[in-house]
Design a protein around this motif. Structure first.
Motif: not given
Length: 238
Positions: A16, A20, A58, A79
């Motif tokens: 992740t 990211r 995500l 995010p």
């Protein structure tokens, strides 16, 4: 483009984070279709199931979106803040206004739904709050004494919310607890609220517990609202 093989632990979190970084770093701009699961799995040195979980994380952060039959696309490069993050960053007065909405209704429901076990827990929570209040020097409560008092105070409110038997309300209040503990301790220390009255707020909390135990929903809601409004007024005065 090679993303670099990952170390064996914990793979989903690492996958992740690597993905990211590619998105937030601009390697995959908004609108970009990500490589397929097989390609990503090979680049990261993990299984497809790990990639699938990473993509779900995500998506939960608002960075990617799966489109049926088309693939997974980047929809943002920053995010989305989760609820806990927003609470930590929010003004305490804003947190208290929302807390009031949640807890007042919880107190009303608790008065209607409390069980014998709940009643015992409520009496115990009030007793523990009083014990914490009397554990330090009345003229000079220590910082550790203030911390114990705040812990006991919040535990009493948790017992009231639990007595409402609504898991959504319980979950919402649980999210508030870390912020409340930190900010309430700051408030008690800053205003020296317990120097004259170590058991600050005992009368209001006693009225709240009695109303819930007696099944008086209106009185329970009113007692809790009065208490929180007093604290909110103190916060606005800072």
């Amino acid at each position: 483009m090679s993303l670099g093989a990952l170390r064996p632990s914990p793979l989903v979190e690492q996958a992740t984070e690597h993905l990211r970084e590619q998105i937030t770093g601009g390697e995959w701009p908004v609108g970009t279709k990500l490589p397929g699961e097989t390609t990503l799995a090979k680049s990261l040195g993990v299984g497809r199931s790990t990639v699938r979980e990473a993509l779900r994380a995500l998506a939960g952060a608002g960075l990617v979106q799966a489109r049926q039959g088309a693939g997974v696309f980047v929809i943002a490069t920053k995010p989305r803040e989760d609820w806990a993050t927003r609470l930590r960053q929010a003004a305490i007065t804003d947190v208290y206004e929302v807390r009031m909405l949640v807890e007042v209704e919880a107190a009303r429901l608790a008065a209607q739904r409390r069980t014998d076990d709940d009643i015992a827990a409520l009496h115990d929570a009030l007793a523990r709050r009083r014990e914490a209040a009397n554990s330090g020097s009345p003229s000079n409560p220590s910082n550790s004494g203030n911390a114990a008092f705040v812990e006991a105070d919040i535990a009493l409110h948790e017992a009231v919310v639990a007595a409402a038997h609504n898991p959504v309300l319980t979950g919402m209040f649980t999210e508030f607890v870390p912020v409340l503990k930190r900010r309430l301790l700051d408030l008690v220390d800053l205003l020296d609220l317990r120097s004259d009255d170590p058991n600050h707020g005992d009368e209001g909390h006693t009225a709240l517990i009695n109303a819930v135990v007696q099944g008086n929903a209106e009185a329970a809601g009113r007692a809790l609202r009065d208490e929180l409004e007093q604290t909110l007024a103190l916060l606005h005065s800072l």
